[in-house]
Design a protein around this motif. Structure first.
Motif, PDB file in Angstrom:
ATOM      1  N   THR A   2     -10.335  11.130  -1.358  1.00  0.00           N
ATOM      2  CA  THR A   2     -10.044  10.258  -0.232  1.00  0.00           C
ATOM      3  C   THR A   2     -11.044  10.507   0.888  1.00  0.00           C
ATOM      4  OG1 THR A   2      -8.281   9.441   1.215  1.00  0.00           O
ATOM      5  CG2 THR A   2      -8.483  11.819   1.014  1.00  0.00           C
ATOM      6  N   ARG A  14     -10.890  10.870   4.785  1.00  0.00           N
ATOM      7  CA  ARG A  14      -9.908  11.101   5.853  1.00  0.00           C
ATOM      8  C   ARG A  14     -10.585  10.964   7.214  1.00  0.00           C
ATOM      9  NH1 ARG A  14      -5.842  15.585   4.361  1.00  0.00           N
ATOM     10  NH2 ARG A  14      -5.218  13.782   3.116  1.00  0.00           N
ATOM     11  N   ASP A  57      -5.877   8.439   6.285  1.00  0.00           N
ATOM     12  CA  ASP A  57      -6.804   8.219   5.186  1.00  0.00           C
ATOM     13  C   ASP A  57      -7.232   6.758   5.161  1.00  0.00           C
ATOM     14  OD1 ASP A  57      -6.573  10.838   4.409  1.00  0.00           O
ATOM     15  OD2 ASP A  57      -5.070  10.461   2.875  1.00  0.00           O
ATOM     16  N   PRO A  77      -7.835   3.367   3.606  1.00  0.00           N
ATOM     17  CA  PRO A  77      -7.304   2.710   2.404  1.00  0.00           C
ATOM     18  C   PRO A  77      -8.438   2.301   1.457  1.00  0.00           C
ATOM     19  CG  PRO A  77      -6.393   1.738   4.424  1.00  0.00           C
ATOM     20  CD  PRO A  77      -7.549   2.594   4.831  1.00  0.00           C
ATOM     21  N   GLU A 134      -9.595   0.708  -2.415  1.00  0.00           N
ATOM     22  CA  GLU A 134      -9.083  -0.176  -3.453  1.00  0.00           C
ATOM     23  C   GLU A 134      -8.715   0.593  -4.714  1.00  0.00           C
ATOM     24  OE1 GLU A 134     -11.717  -3.381  -4.184  1.00  0.00           O
ATOM     25  OE2 GLU A 134     -11.615  -4.186  -2.141  1.00  0.00           O
ATOM     26  N   GLU A 150      -7.402   3.953  -5.639  1.00  0.00           N
ATOM     27  CA  GLU A 150      -6.823   5.193  -5.164  1.00  0.00           C
ATOM     28  C   GLU A 150      -6.883   6.268  -6.249  1.00  0.00           C
ATOM     29  OE1 GLU A 150      -5.781   5.820  -2.197  1.00  0.00           O
ATOM     30  OE2 GLU A 150      -5.809   3.820  -1.301  1.00  0.00           O
ATOM     31  N   GLU A 184      -4.977   1.659   8.578  1.00  0.00           N
ATOM     32  CA  GLU A 184      -3.603   1.176   8.646  1.00  0.00           C
ATOM     33  C   GLU A 184      -2.903   1.755   9.875  1.00  0.00           C
ATOM     34  OE1 GLU A 184      -2.079   0.386   4.164  1.00  0.00           O
ATOM     35  OE2 GLU A 184      -2.350   2.494   4.705  1.00  0.00           O
ATOM     36  N   ARG A 191      -7.752  -5.295   7.343  1.00  0.00           N
ATOM     37  CA  ARG A 191      -8.283  -5.463   5.996  1.00  0.00           C
ATOM     38  C   ARG A 191      -9.102  -6.747   5.875  1.00  0.00           C
ATOM     39  NH1 ARG A 191      -7.112  -3.599   0.756  1.00  0.00           N
ATOM     40  NH2 ARG A 191      -5.321  -2.389   1.503  1.00  0.00           N
TER      41      ARG A 191
END
Length: 687
Positions: free
Chosen positions: A358, A360, A371, A373, A375, A377, A414, A458
């Motif tokens: 990830t 961060r 974190d 986002p 596509e 994960e 987010e 997004r």
């Protein structure tokens, strides 16, 4: 006896010749470096060297070439850090001292050359051990790009690209981190060799060989002196200890000339890591990476977390901004008030496995974390790049050490709120109007400020502003074009973009288009600015206004708007590089005319740097532009003051106080019919 005396003089002459040559070469080299530009403490930039190098024993300086990539700069600084940490300058000086005493021995010259190469190879392996073997191809590319192929005769000069580049690259590509058991066995073997070969004989054996107790005591005293001087050298080299891993991807370099509506930096310039002497975390944990910004703030990734390091005068403050193990290769970078780094989101303390899965972030004002986002994960990441609001993450393939794909996306986070605990896309019409009019009022009250009004969600960038002065805030959206184009670059989400203001929208095209929307007020007109970096780092900024429900193009300029200043009287100013005789800055101005940003014509432009160069031969100067009357000046130091708008006439001021115009066409001095490089000598010469 005569033979021995002659031999002694020959030996002494050879030793003096070697040290004399080295000293002369070193002084000439330092003289050449006098024009180097200081970038930060201990780091300089110059185009008068073949390859990046570190010079000096007690106060080492790193000299870089201009126009290095972020990756190359990272590798160079880490490479030179390792040289300083392990006192390689001192070992090179000692080896030169040995060869100067035994210069008549050809075997030692071979060993001397071998030792120099092994110093570089050992340093390469230390770098790989720090950055990880999976990045050895990148490191090899940096070495190949900066290889000079030269072996310097200076005993204390360490150069990144010197020596046998082919041999070094082969060794790098075959590098594997040594197994722990191998390291232990090598250590045991070295200990046994020392015990066997260096055991002190009994006292009577030592005395029978002709040495006295007084000799032994003197020898011990001498050895302590040598140890003490080496320890002092080690302390002085702490300036080299923490050069970190290169560039912070976004510093506050241009933030002083810009403001933001959301409290973050409007600019995303390049800040460079500098040497931090003697800094560490309170528990002395390992330092995995250090990055710095132009305003003197540093971030260190350590075993127990990430620290922010600031200095006020002689006081240094360390603040833990992220608690927990970040990983040994976090690849930290800063952008718009946040610190981003690579980590394992599932890691728990003392766990045995680790997977970078990830990206961060840490909010540098509130210290909140989250974190980005992604596509895909939970996939293993080899790295990421963050540039102007565009995030590119690289995924590992199924086979160990292989890359399978990368993902380019418009950066967003987010849960970010703008008003009443809501995100910008969740605002009601009334809230959006209130929010937009407040932002508009802030911009109108500061005519000389450029504002970053971006709010990223997004796949789009949103804002609300009163663009036409009717008292109502228009909705502004920057997003990828809905139409798929055959030449759309997979790493550029905004290669084809759609800009919406109110009810109107237009389609646009740009190379390396930034995911950032800027706004500013000029002569009562609200303008939006979009920036692209161009196909080969040739930036351009596009301007838009909104009138009678339509988006109007308001011109463009071939520069980065973040590097401009905006005066209260509606003039945009920017210092631009111009190559005529020297590569120097000139100041260009723009203003709004009939709704279009237009460059203000000037008959002459002032050169801003005022660099002194050497005139190599007698030169006729014109008393005025285009005049037939000339006068002759002799070779001396001169300064270039002005240039005409057609770049063909240069006003020159000589050291003796005289000044006049010289005629230049296509880098040729017309009066002498010679290239400017044959007439003038100095730094940043063009031609």
């Amino acid at each position: 006896m005569l033979f021995l005396n002659v031999g002694a003089y020959v030996w002494l002459g050879g030793t003096i010749l070697l040290w004399g040559t080295a000293a002369a070469s070193y002084l000439l080299f330092r003289h050449r470096l006098r024009f180097a530009i200081k970038l930060s403490e201990g780091i300089y930039e110059t185009d008068l060297i073949d390859s990046p190098c570190v010079v000096g024993l007690f106060a080492p300086r790193v000299y870089l070439l201009p126009n290095l990539t972020a990756q190359q700069r990272e590798h160079i600084l880490l490479h030179e850090q390792m040289h300083g940490k392990y006192l390689d300058q001192l070992w090179k000086l000692l080896s030169y001292g040995i060869i100067s005493l035994h210069w008549f021995n050809p075997a030692l010259w071979l060993l001397f050359r071998y030792f120099q190469e092994e110093l570089e190879k050992a340093c390469d392996e230390r770098v790989l051990a720090k950055i990880g073997a999976e990045r050895k191809e990148d490191y090899s590319e940096s070495l190949l790009a900066l290889a000079s192929g030269k072996r310097h005769g200076l005993p204390s000069l360490i150069s990144f690209g010197q020596g046998n580049t082919k041999s070094r690259i082969k060794r790098i590509l075959s590098y594997r981190r040594p197994l722990a058991i191998v390291t232990v066995l090598v250590g045991i073997a070295a200990f046994l060799v020392c015990v066997t070969l260096f055991t002190t004989p009994r006292a009577e054996e030592g005395l029978s060989s002709g040495r006295t107790a007084a000799d032994d005591s003197t020898s011990v005293a001498d050895s302590k002196t040598v140890d003490g001087s080496m320890a002092e050298t080690g302390n002085s080299d702490t300036n080299m200890a923490d050069y970190g891993n290169g560039y912070a991807a976004n510093s506050s370099n241009a933030a002083n000339a810009t403001s933001t509506a959301n409290g973050t930096n409007a600019a995303s310039g390049n800040g460079m890591t500098a040497g931090i002497s003697g800094l560490n975390t309170e528990n002395g944990s390992d330092i995995y990476q250090t990055i710095g910004t132009d305003d003197g703030v540093f971030y260190q990734a350590c075993r127990d977390g990430i620290y922010r390091i600031t200095s006020e005068g002689t006081d240094t403050k360390q603040e833990l901004i992220y608690k927990g193990f970040p990983g040994v290769n976090p690849q930290m970078t800063c952008f718009e008030g946040k610190l981003y780094f690579l980590t394992d989101k599932y890691y728990s303390e003392n766990a045995l496995d680790w997977d970078n899965n990830t990206v961060r972030w840490v909010n540098l004002r509130t210290l909140e974390t989250g974190d980005v986002p992604l596509e895909e994960e939970n996939r293993s990441l080899s790295g990421f790049t963050l540039r102007d609001g565009i995030l590119i993450v690289h995924y590992y393939g199924e086979e160990p050490g292989t890359l399978s794909s990368f993902q380019a996306m418009m950066l967003w986070a987010e849960g970010e709120t703008v008003m009443n605990g809501k995100g910008i896309a969740e605002l009601t019409n009334a809230e959006a109007q209130q929010f937009g009019l407040q932002a508009t009022q802030t911009i109108q009250q500061n005519h000389s400020a450029l504002y970053n009004v971006s709010h990223r969600i997004r796949n789009r960038n949103m804002a609300y502003l009163d663009m036409d002065g009717d008292g109502k805030a228009e909705k502004i959206v920057l997003e990828p074009s809905a139409e798929t184009k055959p030449d759309t670059a997979s790493d550029e989400p905004l290669r084809y973009y759609r800009l919406q203001i109110g009810d109107d929208a237009l389609e646009g095209y740009g190379y390396s288009m930034a995911n950032t929307v800027f706004a500013f007020q000029m002569n009562g007109q609200m303008l939006l600015a979009l920036y692209e970096d161009g196909p080969s780092a040739d930036p351009c900024t596009y301007f838009y206004r909104y009138e009678n429900g339509d988006i109007k193009e308001a011109g463009s300029m071939e520069t980065d708007i973040r590097r401009c200043s905006i005066s209260s009287d509606g003039i945009i100013k920017r210092s631009l590089w111009k190559e005529i005789v020297q590569t120097d800055f000139i100041e260009v101005c723009w203003r709004l005319e009939d709704g279009i940003l237009t460059e203000i014509p000037q008959e002459t432009y002032d050169f801003l740097s005022g660099n002194s160069v050497e005139l190599l031969e007698a030169l006729p100067l014109h008393e005025d532009i285009g005049s037939s009357g000339t006068f002759l000046i002799q070779p001396q130091q001169v300064i270039f003051l002005k240039t005409t708008a057609d770049w063909e006439w240069i006003l020159l001021k000589a050291q003796d106080g005289s000044q006049g115009w010289v005629h230049i066409q296509d880098f040729e001095v017309v009066e002498l019919r010679k290239n400017v490089m044959d007439v003038f000598a100095g730094r940043y010469m063009a031609g």
